[in-house]
Enzyme design. Sequence first.
Site, mmCIF file in Angstrom:
data_model
loop_
_atom_site.group_PDB
_atom_site.id
_atom_site.type_symbol
_atom_site.label_atom_id
_atom_site.label_comp_id
_atom_site.label_asym_id
_atom_site.label_seq_id
_atom_site.Cartn_x
_atom_site.Cartn_y
_atom_site.Cartn_z
ATOM 1 N N HIS A 46 0.829 -1.207 0.000
ATOM 2 C CA HIS A 46 0.000 0.000 0.000
ATOM 3 C C HIS A 46 0.864 1.258 0.000
ATOM 4 O O HIS A 46 1.060 1.903 1.036
ATOM 5 C CB HIS A 46 -0.952 -0.010 1.192
ATOM 6 N N HIS A 79 -0.318 -8.828 0.899
ATOM 7 C CA HIS A 79 -1.345 -8.938 1.936
ATOM 8 C C HIS A 79 -1.963 -10.325 2.014
ATOM 9 O O HIS A 79 -2.645 -10.640 2.992
ATOM 10 C CB HIS A 79 -2.453 -7.916 1.658
ATOM 11 N N CYS A 101 3.326 -12.006 2.343
ATOM 12 C CA CYS A 101 4.353 -11.950 3.386
ATOM 13 C C CYS A 101 4.357 -13.263 4.169
ATOM 14 O O CYS A 101 3.285 -13.751 4.566
ATOM 15 C CB CYS A 101 4.074 -10.782 4.326
ATOM 16 N N GLU A 131 -5.675 -8.030 3.836
ATOM 17 C CA GLU A 131 -5.121 -9.119 4.651
ATOM 18 C C GLU A 131 -6.234 -9.871 5.375
ATOM 19 O O GLU A 131 -6.206 -11.110 5.469
ATOM 20 C CB GLU A 131 -4.114 -8.572 5.671
ATOM 21 N N THR A 170 -1.738 -8.704 10.964
ATOM 22 C CA THR A 170 -0.334 -8.493 11.366
ATOM 23 C C THR A 170 0.020 -7.027 11.581
ATOM 24 O O THR A 170 1.093 -6.726 12.095
ATOM 25 C CB THR A 170 0.625 -9.065 10.311
ATOM 26 N N CYS A 200 3.184 -8.430 13.439
ATOM 27 C CA CYS A 200 4.537 -8.729 12.956
ATOM 28 C C CYS A 200 5.595 -7.875 13.648
ATOM 29 O O CYS A 200 5.303 -6.817 14.224
ATOM 30 C CB CYS A 200 4.607 -8.574 11.437
ATOM 31 N N SER A 229 -2.560 0.132 6.624
ATOM 32 C CA SER A 229 -2.980 -0.097 8.007
ATOM 33 C C SER A 229 -1.869 0.234 8.991
ATOM 34 O O SER A 229 -2.089 0.944 9.981
ATOM 35 C CB SER A 229 -3.421 -1.551 8.186
#
Length: 314
Positions: A46, A79, A101, A131, A170, A200, A229
């Site tokens: 993003h 995502h 990821c 996500e 995450t 994460c 996000s």
Amino acid sequence: MSKPPLTLLLAGPRGFCAGVDRAIQIVERSLEKFGAPVYVRHEIVHNRFVVESLERKGAIFVEELDEVPPDAPVVFSAHGVPKSVPAEAERRNMVYLDATCPLVSKVHREAERHFAAGRLILLIGHAGHPEVVGTMGQLPEGAVRLIETSAEAETIDLPTDREIAYVTQTTLSVDDTAGIIEALRRRFPQLAAPKQEDICYATTNRQQAVKAIAARCDAILVIGAPNSSNSKRLVEVARVAGCPKSMLLQRADQMDWTFLDGVARLGVTAGASAPDVLVDELIDACRERFDVTLEEVVTAEEDIHFKLPKVLSA
């Protein structure tokens, strides 16, 4: 006329994380291997600067697979995607590369394990975020319930004859998520948790770095996209941690410089999908207007790297 002084407190870590770096490399290596165009389902990460840079190299961004010619390679964004997407790509015999990821993939696998064990799964996250759509799409409809707030955690009605587990997006606020989990655990003491935190390392580290500078700053700028996000969470964290005058900024050329009226110490950070060049742009723009002193505040060192898909690493 002399420029007014401005101290820039640079939060570290900031900017690209390992998952973002890997995803961008997958698109770039795919262009090298297959030639242009390479299609990408959804923004690879993003950030418009990143997307437009890849477009100039020959990437074409689409929202759905039906926009991709059958003989063209396609990359799935960092995502993650619902299982229906690669299934459709295989049905159409498409060449596809998954840039999800690895830390998002970990959440997918956790959800699948809980489902296999017969548990109802609660996903803490933001409705509509890619996500979240991808994680919920790993399992049959109804297997995952979404929770966005502590208030929802206090009132959600769950069956009493099912074991319950939770996973999380995450890129959430660490503190907000802790409050939601606390409410759930109070109501459902046997709630099964992830073996390792789902938020994460990069999200956690960037929030900690912002907390370390917030009380010292008159204002904070977070370089990032409005649909990112983790970038939006950094603004929220900065405000709660002691700097209410905090905002998101995509590029230095969009800066309203009146924001810095009366500001002597400006905090600067960047979301995990924002490249260093955008921070450098802001610093240069500040130097044109102020006598800038730079101070970097580093709260963690990051040395994580994720491998590329084998088809691209040869």
